[in-house]
Design an enzyme around this catalytic site. Sequence first.
Site, PDB file in Angstrom:
ATOM      1  N   HIS A 156       0.839  -1.222   0.000  1.00 22.34           N
ATOM      2  CA  HIS A 156       0.000   0.000   0.000  1.00 22.34           C
ATOM      3  C   HIS A 156       0.866   1.262   0.000  1.00 22.34           C
ATOM      4  CE1 HIS A 156      -3.329  -2.699   1.283  1.00 22.34           C
ATOM      5  NE2 HIS A 156      -2.359  -3.256   1.992  1.00 22.34           N
ATOM      6  N   SER A 277      15.517  21.376 -15.746  1.00 19.26           N
ATOM      7  CA  SER A 277      14.337  22.201 -16.003  1.00 19.26           C
ATOM      8  C   SER A 277      14.801  23.496 -16.656  1.00 19.26           C
ATOM      9  CB  SER A 277      13.643  22.511 -14.681  1.00 19.26           C
ATOM     10  OG  SER A 277      12.874  23.687 -14.805  1.00 19.26           O
ATOM     11  N   LYS A 283      16.686  21.463 -10.562  1.00 16.87           N
ATOM     12  CA  LYS A 283      15.980  20.226 -10.879  1.00 16.87           C
ATOM     13  C   LYS A 283      16.769  19.220 -11.694  1.00 16.87           C
ATOM     14  CE  LYS A 283      11.923  19.525 -11.143  1.00 16.87           C
ATOM     15  NZ  LYS A 283      10.480  19.468 -11.254  1.00 16.87           N
ATOM     16  N   GLU A 290       9.978   8.383 -16.817  1.00 18.31           N
ATOM     17  CA  GLU A 290       8.604   8.881 -16.991  1.00 18.31           C
ATOM     18  C   GLU A 290       8.088   8.583 -18.392  1.00 18.31           C
ATOM     19  OE1 GLU A 290       8.122  13.070 -15.562  1.00 18.31           O
ATOM     20  OE2 GLU A 290      10.152  12.746 -14.831  1.00 18.31           O
TER      21      GLU A 290
END
Length: 459
Positions: A156, A277, A283, A290
């Site tokens: 979970h 970024s 970043k 992804e």
Amino acid sequence: MKKLWGGRFTKTAEEWVDEFGASIPFDQELVEEDIEGSLAHVTMLGECGILPAEDVEKIKDGLLRLLEKAKRGELEFSVAYEDIHLNIEKMLIDDIGSVGGKLHTGRSRNDQVATDMHLYLRKRVKEILSLIRGLQRALVSQAEKHVETIMPGYTHLQRAQPISFAHHLLAYVWMLERDYERFSESLKRINRSPLGAGALAGTTFPINRHRTAELLGFEGIYENSLDAVSDRDFIIEFLSNSSMLMMHLSRLAEELILWSSQEFQFVELDDAFATGSSIMPQKKNPDMAELIRGKTGRVYGHLMALLTVMKGLPLAYNKDMQEDKEGMFDTVKTVIGSLKIFTGMIETMNVRVDAMEKATKQDFSNATELADYLAAKGMPFREAHEVVGKLVLHCIEQGVFLADLPLEVYKEASPLFEKDIYDALNPRTAVNRRNSAGGTGFAEVRATLAKVKERLGTL
Ligand code: ARG
């Protein structure tokens, strides 16, 4: 422009209609397979005495010249000739004259296109199999370095019980092993020849389908001509196997994304697989992971599209089936690309051993150890669960962890507790003791690693 099939037509379609119906913009990907299939077909026509040897030689020479040009990317295709089959036939006739028109004796584009796709997928599935092995090897070599690296295991997405990081990686090796099995079993069905089924009913010429199958390296032939030209199961199966593989990659991608976040900091992906970024200088985004997670969607889409195309189609060939190609090509490209990227990402990722271990000490993932401790001393597990649950609650109220509680508190909760509980609470001990078959204990993980390596035949 006159069509190769133009005999019964009195007018030609307008160009924009031709464009809509044409598959050449995408089926040119099959050019080599198309020519290989034709070479086998014409060889067989000669051997069976259907075409004279000199015609066969001319056709073969012409086809071989086209194959060379195709490999060099020198062929120019035209929408006016609709698809790869007619484009090649037209080029052959332009090159060697009307004798080229004898190539299509005893076959149809329907068995031809099916043959091309069987040949195409056979090649690509073999490539995918070896790329799956490559990714498994990358995971195994990381696992070898991290048998004793411990991390929180989750259910979970809540910390559940500590585990060995190698154990976690090996779970993916086994998932990929099932993918490997599925793709390799599918080869049995891909590797059947539809060639010689004709348009749908076979042919009057005394062809030898077993011979063309042999020349093309197929293991056997489709036994029913209708089935041969209208079967797309082998592509659907490929898309389904690919969907499952992408689902697995997507899950691992998701974990890498989580693990490389500030919140986890379990791994750091190599700069080669991350991007920055344009506005936030701090970043480092796990873009490749992804993207693979995202690309899973298009592969599922292709599976659903072809299942829907085929649903309700009467036998045998229908033009609808031309829609089988773009999804297949795109899936091949997506799967191959994703496997290559993933392998590089795993090989180069930096594992933050300390951060992982630290995380196992700041939670209650050792609570099961206490319950097992009491159960091993004879208390029914259900009661032990209750006792430990209360201790956890007590800790939460006090703002401490289980290892911080003094022995008296334990004794009060149950006289069965002795001071060896502190060892049992150590996450490293907790991991190492789980040596049941397939468990996360270090000895068991080492044994599994050896098994996996034998299976992969490497390292
Ligand atoms: N371009 C067609 C396809 O991709 C080839 C088969 C065409 N056969 C036919 N009878 N129109 O499916």
